[in-house]
Design a protein around this motif. Structure first.
Motif, PDB file in Angstrom:
ATOM      1  N   ILE A   1    -176.278 -38.468  83.146  1.00  0.00           N
ATOM      2  CA  ILE A   1    -174.977 -38.183  83.325  1.00  0.00           C
ATOM      3  C   ILE A   1    -174.918 -38.183  84.937  1.00  0.00           C
ATOM      4  O   ILE A   1    -173.964 -38.579  85.551  1.00  0.00           O
ATOM      5  CB  ILE A   1    -174.404 -37.076  82.729  1.00  0.00           C
ATOM      6  N   GLN A   2    -175.770 -37.540  85.439  1.00  0.00           N
ATOM      7  CA  GLN A   2    -175.906 -37.761  86.980  1.00  0.00           C
ATOM      8  C   GLN A   2    -175.934 -39.050  87.422  1.00  0.00           C
ATOM      9  O   GLN A   2    -175.137 -39.218  88.556  1.00  0.00           O
ATOM     10  CB  GLN A   2    -177.053 -36.746  87.427  1.00  0.00           C
ATOM     11  N   GLU A   3    -176.589 -39.567  87.227  1.00  0.00           N
ATOM     12  CA  GLU A   3    -176.930 -41.188  87.395  1.00  0.00           C
ATOM     13  C   GLU A   3    -175.424 -42.008  87.347  1.00  0.00           C
ATOM     14  O   GLU A   3    -175.089 -42.574  88.237  1.00  0.00           O
ATOM     15  CB  GLU A   3    -177.716 -42.088  86.775  1.00  0.00           C
ATOM     16  N   ALA A   4    -174.916 -41.690  86.148  1.00  0.00           N
ATOM     17  CA  ALA A   4    -173.531 -42.312  86.020  1.00  0.00           C
ATOM     18  C   ALA A   4    -172.637 -41.827  87.101  1.00  0.00           C
ATOM     19  O   ALA A   4    -171.644 -42.487  87.421  1.00  0.00           O
ATOM     20  CB  ALA A   4    -173.059 -42.158  84.618  1.00  0.00           C
ATOM     21  N   ARG A   5    -172.431 -40.468  87.243  1.00  0.00           N
ATOM     22  CA  ARG A   5    -171.624 -39.975  88.160  1.00  0.00           C
ATOM     23  C   ARG A   5    -171.807 -40.463  89.616  1.00  0.00           C
ATOM     24  O   ARG A   5    -170.761 -41.184  90.451  1.00  0.00           O
ATOM     25  CB  ARG A   5    -171.699 -38.502  88.192  1.00  0.00           C
ATOM     26  N   THR A   6    -172.998 -40.612  90.165  1.00  0.00           N
ATOM     27  CA  THR A   6    -173.420 -41.264  91.458  1.00  0.00           C
ATOM     28  C   THR A   6    -172.928 -42.656  91.424  1.00  0.00           C
ATOM     29  O   THR A   6    -172.274 -43.104  92.358  1.00  0.00           O
ATOM     30  CB  THR A   6    -174.784 -41.221  91.723  1.00  0.00           C
ATOM     31  N   ARG A   7    -173.384 -43.410  90.428  1.00  0.00           N
ATOM     32  CA  ARG A   7    -173.270 -44.953  90.315  1.00  0.00           C
ATOM     33  C   ARG A   7    -171.342 -45.184  90.394  1.00  0.00           C
ATOM     34  O   ARG A   7    -170.851 -45.953  91.099  1.00  0.00           O
ATOM     35  CB  ARG A   7    -173.394 -45.448  89.151  1.00  0.00           C
ATOM     36  N   MET A   8    -170.642 -44.494  89.583  1.00  0.00           N
ATOM     37  CA  MET A   8    -169.364 -44.677  89.533  1.00  0.00           C
ATOM     38  C   MET A   8    -168.793 -44.312  90.883  1.00  0.00           C
ATOM     39  O   MET A   8    -167.535 -44.656  91.222  1.00  0.00           O
ATOM     40  CB  MET A   8    -168.699 -43.767  88.194  1.00  0.00           C
ATOM     41  N   SER A   9    -168.996 -43.011  91.503  1.00  0.00           N
ATOM     42  CA  SER A   9    -168.567 -42.495  92.587  1.00  0.00           C
ATOM     43  C   SER A   9    -168.698 -43.584  93.690  1.00  0.00           C
ATOM     44  O   SER A   9    -167.888 -43.821  94.527  1.00  0.00           O
ATOM     45  CB  SER A   9    -169.055 -41.204  93.192  1.00  0.00           C
TER      46      SER A   9
ATOM     47  N   HIS B   1    -166.348 -46.736  93.033  1.00  0.00           N
ATOM     48  CA  HIS B   1    -164.878 -46.466  93.593  1.00  0.00           C
ATOM     49  C   HIS B   1    -164.755 -45.596  94.848  1.00  0.00           C
ATOM     50  O   HIS B   1    -163.888 -44.644  94.841  1.00  0.00           O
ATOM     51  CB  HIS B   1    -164.162 -45.498  92.248  1.00  0.00           C
ATOM     52  N   SER B   2    -165.688 -45.747  95.776  1.00  0.00           N
ATOM     53  CA  SER B   2    -165.643 -44.911  96.922  1.00  0.00           C
ATOM     54  C   SER B   2    -164.507 -45.126  97.776  1.00  0.00           C
ATOM     55  O   SER B   2    -163.916 -44.069  98.261  1.00  0.00           O
ATOM     56  CB  SER B   2    -166.784 -45.184  97.858  1.00  0.00           C
ATOM     57  N   GLY B   3    -163.701 -46.224  97.497  1.00  0.00           N
ATOM     58  CA  GLY B   3    -162.354 -46.576  98.361  1.00  0.00           C
ATOM     59  C   GLY B   3    -161.403 -45.662  97.650  1.00  0.00           C
ATOM     60  O   GLY B   3    -160.257 -45.763  98.386  1.00  0.00           O
ATOM     61  N   ASP B   4    -161.413 -45.530  96.408  1.00  0.00           N
ATOM     62  CA  ASP B   4    -159.960 -45.083  95.484  1.00  0.00           C
ATOM     63  C   ASP B   4    -160.293 -43.433  95.606  1.00  0.00           C
ATOM     64  O   ASP B   4    -161.158 -43.181  94.456  1.00  0.00           O
ATOM     65  CB  ASP B   4    -160.150 -45.616  94.222  1.00  0.00           C
ATOM     66  N   ARG B   5    -159.621 -42.716  96.185  1.00  0.00           N
ATOM     67  CA  ARG B   5    -159.873 -41.292  96.170  1.00  0.00           C
ATOM     68  C   ARG B   5    -159.541 -40.789  94.824  1.00  0.00           C
ATOM     69  O   ARG B   5    -160.126 -39.794  94.313  1.00  0.00           O
ATOM     70  CB  ARG B   5    -158.975 -40.735  96.974  1.00  0.00           C
ATOM     71  N   LYS B   6    -158.469 -41.394  94.268  1.00  0.00           N
ATOM     72  CA  LYS B   6    -157.877 -40.718  92.871  1.00  0.00           C
ATOM     73  C   LYS B   6    -158.898 -41.048  91.673  1.00  0.00           C
ATOM     74  O   LYS B   6    -159.021 -40.353  91.056  1.00  0.00           O
ATOM     75  CB  LYS B   6    -156.509 -41.378  92.597  1.00  0.00           C
ATOM     76  N   GLN B   7    -159.626 -42.045  91.820  1.00  0.00           N
ATOM     77  CA  GLN B   7    -160.611 -42.484  90.913  1.00  0.00           C
ATOM     78  C   GLN B   7    -161.849 -41.527  91.014  1.00  0.00           C
ATOM     79  O   GLN B   7    -162.451 -40.957  89.823  1.00  0.00           O
ATOM     80  CB  GLN B   7    -160.880 -44.076  91.146  1.00  0.00           C
ATOM     81  N   VAL B   8    -162.168 -41.323  92.352  1.00  0.00           N
ATOM     82  CA  VAL B   8    -163.369 -40.481  92.482  1.00  0.00           C
ATOM     83  C   VAL B   8    -163.052 -38.920  91.964  1.00  0.00           C
ATOM     84  O   VAL B   8    -164.074 -38.308  91.568  1.00  0.00           O
ATOM     85  CB  VAL B   8    -163.453 -40.598  94.202  1.00  0.00           C
TER      86      VAL B   8
END
Length: 202
Positions: free
Chosen positions: A21-29, A32-39
């Motif tokens: 779960i932690q790895e998925a959070r880091t990867r997904m963040s 989508h680092s340019g999309d604040r809403k998605q982060v």
């Protein structure tokens, strides 16, 4: 946010481990680092999963490993100090010294003790006792290495050394009033040296 959408948001299954779960959070963040809403949605999904897992743990639905639940029960071994080096004799000295068995100490001791008593109680027989002592020392030394010449040389040197040291010591003891004669005391000291040599020398 439903339970399913939390996991879908991070792209993990419901039985994913905490590390996954932690790895998925880091990867997904990072994705989508340019999309604040998605982060923010990813962070909210991560927080929701953590809260759900905490509730499940409190309700006993998630089994926590014993080492995590009761970390204080683990026996912590203290580091052991390195062994202190033992002082050994120099190599050249170890070549001369022997580690005798009990019988290799007792039998020569008995023989030399009997000869010592003979020379102390019968001072006239001290020369005969010394000759017998040479034979006893020669026998026990030769029995170890089977080198007769070497055993003979060591025995003669030990006898002469014992007499050279024992004679002044015996005269000093008799001057102090010791009841035994000087010849017998000197012979006894020579027997002691012969015993040391025949027992502890190679």
């Amino acid at each position: 946010m439903s339970e399913l959408s939390c996991y879908e948001q991070l792209g993990v299954s419901e039985n994913a481990s905490f590390e996954e779960i932690q790895e998925a959070r880091t990867r997904m963040s990072a994705l989508h680092s340019g999309d604040r809403k998605q982060v923010d949605l990813i962070e909210a999904a991560y927080d929701e999963i953590l809260m759900q897992r905490l509730r499940q743990r409190q309700e006993g639905k998630i089994k926590v490993p014993e080492r995590i639940r009761f970390a204080e029960r683990e026996v912590r071994t203290m580091p052991t100090a390195p062994p202190t080096p033992t002082k050994e004799a120099p190599a050249w000295l170890q070549g001369f010294l022997d580690t005798p068995s009990r019988s290799d100490i007792v039998w020569p001791a008995g023989g030399f003790f009997a000869l010592s008593l003979l020379s102390l109680l019968q001072p006239a027989s001290a020369p005969l006792a010394l000759a017998l002592g040479v034979g006893v020392g020669l026998y026990f030394l030769n029995r170890k290495e089977k080198k007769f010449g070497r055993a003979l040389a060591i025995t003669v040197v030990a006898l002469l050394g014992g007499l050279l040291i024992g004679a002044p010591l015996a005269s000093w003891l008799t001057s102090l009033g010791v009841l035994f004669p000087a010849d017998g005391l000197a012979a006894s000291f020579a027997f002691f040296v012969l015993w040391l040599v025949s027992s502890f020398l190679r």
